[in-house]
Design a protein around this motif. Structure first.
Motif, PDB file in Angstrom:
ATOM      1  N   ARG A   4      46.025  15.815   3.685  1.00  0.00           N
ATOM      2  CA  ARG A   4      46.490  17.213   3.694  1.00  0.00           C
ATOM      3  C   ARG A   4      45.717  18.050   4.706  1.00  0.00           C
ATOM      4  O   ARG A   4      46.145  19.148   5.069  1.00  0.00           O
ATOM      5  CB  ARG A   4      46.359  17.831   2.295  1.00  0.00           C
ATOM      6  CG  ARG A   4      47.351  17.270   1.290  1.00  0.00           C
ATOM      7  CD  ARG A   4      47.533  18.226   0.113  1.00  0.00           C
ATOM      8  NE  ARG A   4      46.360  18.313  -0.721  1.00  0.00           N
ATOM      9  CZ  ARG A   4      46.183  17.595  -1.833  1.00  0.00           C
ATOM     10  NH1 ARG A   4      47.098  16.717  -2.201  1.00  0.00           N
ATOM     11  NH2 ARG A   4      45.106  17.746  -2.566  1.00  0.00           N
ATOM     12  N   ASN A   5      44.573  17.530   5.161  1.00  0.00           N
ATOM     13  CA  ASN A   5      43.784  18.208   6.190  1.00  0.00           C
ATOM     14  C   ASN A   5      43.978  17.571   7.566  1.00  0.00           C
ATOM     15  O   ASN A   5      43.180  17.780   8.475  1.00  0.00           O
ATOM     16  CB  ASN A   5      42.302  18.195   5.801  1.00  0.00           C
ATOM     17  CG  ASN A   5      41.988  19.170   4.686  1.00  0.00           C
ATOM     18  OD1 ASN A   5      41.837  20.360   4.909  1.00  0.00           O
ATOM     19  ND2 ASN A   5      41.910  18.656   3.467  1.00  0.00           N
ATOM     20  N   ASP A 269      41.354  19.751  -2.666  1.00  0.00           N
ATOM     21  CA  ASP A 269      41.527  20.415  -1.372  1.00  0.00           C
ATOM     22  C   ASP A 269      40.189  20.875  -0.808  1.00  0.00           C
ATOM     23  O   ASP A 269      39.919  20.734   0.396  1.00  0.00           O
ATOM     24  CB  ASP A 269      42.479  21.612  -1.511  1.00  0.00           C
ATOM     25  CG  ASP A 269      43.919  21.170  -1.659  1.00  0.00           C
ATOM     26  OD1 ASP A 269      44.223  20.018  -1.303  1.00  0.00           O
ATOM     27  OD2 ASP A 269      44.747  21.973  -2.136  1.00  0.00           O
ATOM     28  N   ARG A 270      39.341  21.431  -1.681  1.00  0.00           N
ATOM     29  CA  ARG A 270      38.036  21.902  -1.206  1.00  0.00           C
ATOM     30  C   ARG A 270      37.189  20.734  -0.721  1.00  0.00           C
ATOM     31  O   ARG A 270      36.521  20.826   0.319  1.00  0.00           O
ATOM     32  CB  ARG A 270      37.315  22.662  -2.312  1.00  0.00           C
ATOM     33  CG  ARG A 270      35.925  23.111  -1.898  1.00  0.00           C
ATOM     34  CD  ARG A 270      35.314  24.055  -2.893  1.00  0.00           C
ATOM     35  NE  ARG A 270      33.948  24.388  -2.536  1.00  0.00           N
ATOM     36  CZ  ARG A 270      33.181  25.247  -3.204  1.00  0.00           C
ATOM     37  NH1 ARG A 270      33.666  25.870  -4.269  1.00  0.00           N
ATOM     38  NH2 ARG A 270      31.949  25.491  -2.831  1.00  0.00           N
ATOM     39  N   GLY A 272      38.287  17.942   0.516  1.00  0.00           N
ATOM     40  CA  GLY A 272      38.841  17.511   1.790  1.00  0.00           C
ATOM     41  C   GLY A 272      38.395  18.387   2.943  1.00  0.00           C
ATOM     42  O   GLY A 272      38.062  17.889   4.031  1.00  0.00           O
ATOM     43  N   GLU A 273      38.352  19.692   2.726  1.00  0.00           N
ATOM     44  CA  GLU A 273      37.902  20.605   3.781  1.00  0.00           C
ATOM     45  C   GLU A 273      36.435  20.367   4.130  1.00  0.00           C
ATOM     46  O   GLU A 273      36.047  20.373   5.307  1.00  0.00           O
ATOM     47  CB  GLU A 273      38.105  22.049   3.322  1.00  0.00           C
ATOM     48  CG  GLU A 273      39.576  22.452   3.188  1.00  0.00           C
ATOM     49  CD  GLU A 273      39.752  23.789   2.506  1.00  0.00           C
ATOM     50  OE1 GLU A 273      38.725  24.407   2.163  1.00  0.00           O
ATOM     51  OE2 GLU A 273      40.911  24.206   2.306  1.00  0.00           O
ATOM     52  N   ASP A 274      35.604  20.140   3.095  1.00  0.00           N
ATOM     53  CA  ASP A 274      34.183  19.899   3.341  1.00  0.00           C
ATOM     54  C   ASP A 274      33.965  18.596   4.121  1.00  0.00           C
ATOM     55  O   ASP A 274      33.143  18.535   5.045  1.00  0.00           O
ATOM     56  CB  ASP A 274      33.414  19.845   2.015  1.00  0.00           C
ATOM     57  CG  ASP A 274      33.325  21.213   1.337  1.00  0.00           C
ATOM     58  OD1 ASP A 274      33.589  22.218   2.016  1.00  0.00           O
ATOM     59  OD2 ASP A 274      33.001  21.246   0.134  1.00  0.00           O
ATOM     60  N   LEU A 276      36.108  17.137   6.107  1.00  0.00           N
ATOM     61  CA  LEU A 276      36.601  17.319   7.470  1.00  0.00           C
ATOM     62  C   LEU A 276      35.517  17.943   8.350  1.00  0.00           C
ATOM     63  O   LEU A 276      35.337  17.546   9.507  1.00  0.00           O
ATOM     64  CB  LEU A 276      37.853  18.187   7.465  1.00  0.00           C
ATOM     65  CG  LEU A 276      38.509  18.434   8.831  1.00  0.00           C
ATOM     66  CD1 LEU A 276      38.910  17.124   9.479  1.00  0.00           C
ATOM     67  CD2 LEU A 276      39.727  19.352   8.678  1.00  0.00           C
ATOM     68  N   GLY A 277      34.769  18.887   7.806  1.00  0.00           N
ATOM     69  CA  GLY A 277      33.668  19.482   8.559  1.00  0.00           C
ATOM     70  C   GLY A 277      32.606  18.461   8.913  1.00  0.00           C
ATOM     71  O   GLY A 277      32.045  18.484  10.021  1.00  0.00           O
TER      72      GLY A 277
END
Length: 290
Positions: A4-5, A269-270, A272-274, A276-277
């Motif tokens: 999703r990212n 979701d959170r 996944g965002e972390d 990705l960073g």
């Protein structure tokens, strides 16, 4: 989560299954990792769990992100994970406690949970679904009783001490090995969950219980004190007497549980965002070193 990212993932599992994989299986795993890493569509290798790190680091073509889960750093194979962590481009750990156990910088990314799957449901329906006694109070122990670090004998002692402080029958249920999609039913059938582990990283079971509004009584391991901080009907204690008192309180609450409010912070979701960073930093470091 990662898809999703915008991240395309190729999963390379370790051959065999369960615990106690052989050295030969890990040798075959390295061959699989090397073959996959050479693919033109691969930008980096993410090793999930310390014992997969040697194979990830032995491939010479892609940067490596290493995620440590808890037992792989704080348990029997901790020295392997610590040594491998020195050579990975980025390290991900589940709690601040794990980060302090390393001699290099690490990013804390607690493991995410599916808050749609793990959600409150009517207790009566859940009790019927799992076949428990509808007239008893039920305490969930969500681990294999043979895992020494989970300390099931202590859970038995705590529940036995609690029986004298509550009305009616009280039952302890050790639940493991069931399909993950069935775990929310057990959590909604229970009146409280007990975690008596000697060590943890950032246990998913606690977050999943909170998402179901199931009170949790636990030892102060890993990031559990932070997870339960400010959560009504849940508590941390480091003695059998303290755990029993907390469990008795959880079984006769003076307010409604509110763990789900806390659990919203740990959605997939959170996470996944972390991650990705972390991936972007690893790739930037590769470019800078080129």
């Amino acid at each position: 989560m990662l898809e999703r990212n915008g991240v395309s993932c190729t999963v390379v599992p370790v051959p065999g299954g369960g615990r106690g994989r052989s050295l030969a299986e890990y040798v075959r795993f390295y061959a699989r990792v090397l073959r996959a890493a050479r693919g033109p569509e691969i930008d980096l290798v993410h090793a999930n769990y310390g014992l997969t790190a040697p194979a990830a680091l032995a491939q010479p073509v892609r940067p490596v992100v290493l995620s440590l889960w808890g037992s792989d750093l704080l348990g029997r194979y901790g020295p392997v994970s610590e040594r491998c962590a020195r050579f990975a481009d980025e390290i991900v750990v589940m709690s601040d406690e794990m980060a302090t156990a390393l001699d290099r910088e690490a990013t804390v990314v607690p493991h995410g949970i599916d808050t749609e799957r793990f959600a409150p449901r009517p207790r009566e329906e859940a009790v019927d679904a799992v076949g428990w006694d509808g007239d008893a109070a039920h305490v969930l122990f969500p681990y294999d009783t043979e895992r020494a670090e989970k300390n099931y004998p202590r859970a038995e002692r705590v529940v036995e001490r609690t029986r004298g402080a509550v009305e009616g029958p009280l039952e302890l249920h050790a639940v493991s090995g069931v399909p993950h999609e069935e775990v929310p039913t057990y959590m909604n059938a229970a009146d409280a969950m007990v975690l008596t582990s000697d060590r943890e990283g950032s246990p998913n079971a606690v977050k999943e219980a909170l998402a179901c509004n199931l009170p949790v009584v636990a030892t102060p391991v890993g990031d559990v004190p932070d997870l339960l901080d400010g959560v009504d009907c849940s508590a941390v204690a480091d003695t059998d007497a303290g755990l029993a008192d907390a469990l008795a309180g959880a079984l006769a609450p003076s307010t409604d549980p509110n763990g789900r409010e806390r659990a919203r912070e740990f959605g997939l979701d959170r996470m996944g965002e972390d991650l990705l960073g972390v991936y972007e930093r690893a790739l930037d470091e590769e470019v800078s070193a080129a």
